[in-house]
Design a protein around this motif. Structure first.
Motif, PDB file in Angstrom:
ATOM      1  N   LEU A 108       0.131   5.933  -9.559  1.00  0.00           N
ATOM      2  CA  LEU A 108      -0.903   6.132  -8.547  1.00  0.00           C
ATOM      3  C   LEU A 108      -2.275   5.709  -9.082  1.00  0.00           C
ATOM      4  O   LEU A 108      -3.064   5.118  -8.345  1.00  0.00           O
ATOM      5  N   VAL A 109      -2.543   5.954 -10.353  1.00  0.00           N
ATOM      6  CA  VAL A 109      -3.800   5.488 -10.960  1.00  0.00           C
ATOM      7  C   VAL A 109      -3.872   3.965 -10.885  1.00  0.00           C
ATOM      8  O   VAL A 109      -4.915   3.396 -10.538  1.00  0.00           O
ATOM      9  N   ARG A 110      -2.766   3.294 -11.180  1.00  0.00           N
ATOM     10  CA  ARG A 110      -2.721   1.818 -11.099  1.00  0.00           C
ATOM     11  C   ARG A 110      -2.904   1.352  -9.655  1.00  0.00           C
ATOM     12  O   ARG A 110      -3.596   0.365  -9.394  1.00  0.00           O
ATOM     13  N   LYS A 124      -4.521   2.959  -7.280  1.00  0.00           N
ATOM     14  CA  LYS A 124      -5.934   3.192  -6.956  1.00  0.00           C
ATOM     15  C   LYS A 124      -6.807   2.081  -7.541  1.00  0.00           C
ATOM     16  O   LYS A 124      -7.725   1.602  -6.871  1.00  0.00           O
ATOM     17  N   ALA A 125      -6.516   1.692  -8.778  1.00  0.00           N
ATOM     18  CA  ALA A 125      -7.317   0.655  -9.439  1.00  0.00           C
ATOM     19  C   ALA A 125      -7.251  -0.667  -8.678  1.00  0.00           C
ATOM     20  O   ALA A 125      -8.229  -1.414  -8.636  1.00  0.00           O
ATOM     21  N   TYR A 136       0.815  -1.204   0.000  1.00  0.00           N
ATOM     22  CA  TYR A 136       0.000   0.000   0.000  1.00  0.00           C
ATOM     23  C   TYR A 136       0.850   1.255   0.000  1.00  0.00           C
ATOM     24  O   TYR A 136       1.960   1.262   0.546  1.00  0.00           O
ATOM     25  N   PHE A 154      -1.040  14.211  -0.453  1.00  0.00           N
ATOM     26  CA  PHE A 154      -1.705  13.960  -1.725  1.00  0.00           C
ATOM     27  C   PHE A 154      -1.755  15.248  -2.563  1.00  0.00           C
ATOM     28  O   PHE A 154      -1.473  15.224  -3.763  1.00  0.00           O
ATOM     29  N   TRP A 170      -4.080   2.008  -2.144  1.00  0.00           N
ATOM     30  CA  TRP A 170      -3.739   3.330  -1.650  1.00  0.00           C
ATOM     31  C   TRP A 170      -4.752   3.747  -0.601  1.00  0.00           C
ATOM     32  O   TRP A 170      -5.866   3.229  -0.550  1.00  0.00           O
ATOM     33  N   HIS A 171      -4.316   4.663   0.243  1.00  0.00           N
ATOM     34  CA  HIS A 171      -5.197   5.134   1.306  1.00  0.00           C
ATOM     35  C   HIS A 171      -4.827   6.573   1.634  1.00  0.00           C
ATOM     36  O   HIS A 171      -3.652   6.908   1.739  1.00  0.00           O
ATOM     37  N   LYS A 192      -6.805  -0.793  -5.502  1.00  0.00           N
ATOM     38  CA  LYS A 192      -7.166  -0.449  -4.112  1.00  0.00           C
ATOM     39  C   LYS A 192      -5.976  -0.599  -3.166  1.00  0.00           C
ATOM     40  O   LYS A 192      -6.092  -1.093  -2.050  1.00  0.00           O
TER      41      LYS A 192
END
Length: 166
Positions: A56-58, A60-61, A33, A41, A65-66, A63
């Protein structure tokens, strides 16, 4: 993860860019993570490279990241203001204190190329009252060792740490 790692990671073959990119890819592949405070951010949004934005998009896809909200506050900033040091040193500590604060609120790991502030946190651990060791890993110090550490589970006890105050 510090913004300096996200900013430096790119498709470039420059050693710093390459090291940061490889560390971020290893995090992605190992499904580790990334945790950012809301402030971090926003800082990322201003300073990220094209590679970091896609990474970061990957994340997020998948899940992976937090966002920490509200931002952690264990009193480190108030204690940092009591350190007997120059104003310049105090400002350097306060500038990156969020990295230590976020790590203490989550997995106790910081990925950062900041070496001076690591030394300052370690020197002033008693006044800061750091409750637990925090792994402070620089992807550019020894990239092979950093990658192996991440692949092996990124255990705090197996990395260089900001020591606890006890």
């Amino acid at each position: 993860m510090d913004t300096n790692v996200a900013f430096s990671a790119s498709e470039s073959l420059h050693p710093v860019s390459d090291a940061c990119r490889r560390v971020m890819e290893t995090m992605f592949e190992g499904q580790h993570y990334v945790v950012l405070s809301a402030t971090q951010f926003m800082e990322w949004q201003k300073h990220q490279s094209g590679y970091s934005k896609r990474w970061l998009v990957r994340m997020k896809a998948r899940k992976l990241w937090h966002i920490l909200a509200p931002e952690p506050d264990s009193g480190l900033a108030a204690r940092a203001k009591k350190i007997a040091c120059t104003e310049e040193v105090r400002q350097e500590i306060l500038k990156d204190l969020h990295l230590l604060e976020n790590a203490l609120a989550t997995d106790r790991i910081v990925l950062s190329m900041e070496t001076n502030v690591f030394r300052l946190f370690s020197e002033h651990k008693k006044v800061l009252k750091v409750p637990q060791p925090v792994a402070w890993v620089n992807p550019t110090d020894d990239t092979a060792a950093c990658l192996a550490w991440i692949e092996d589970g990124a255990e705090v006890g197996k990395a260089r740490c900001v020591p606890a105050s006890t």
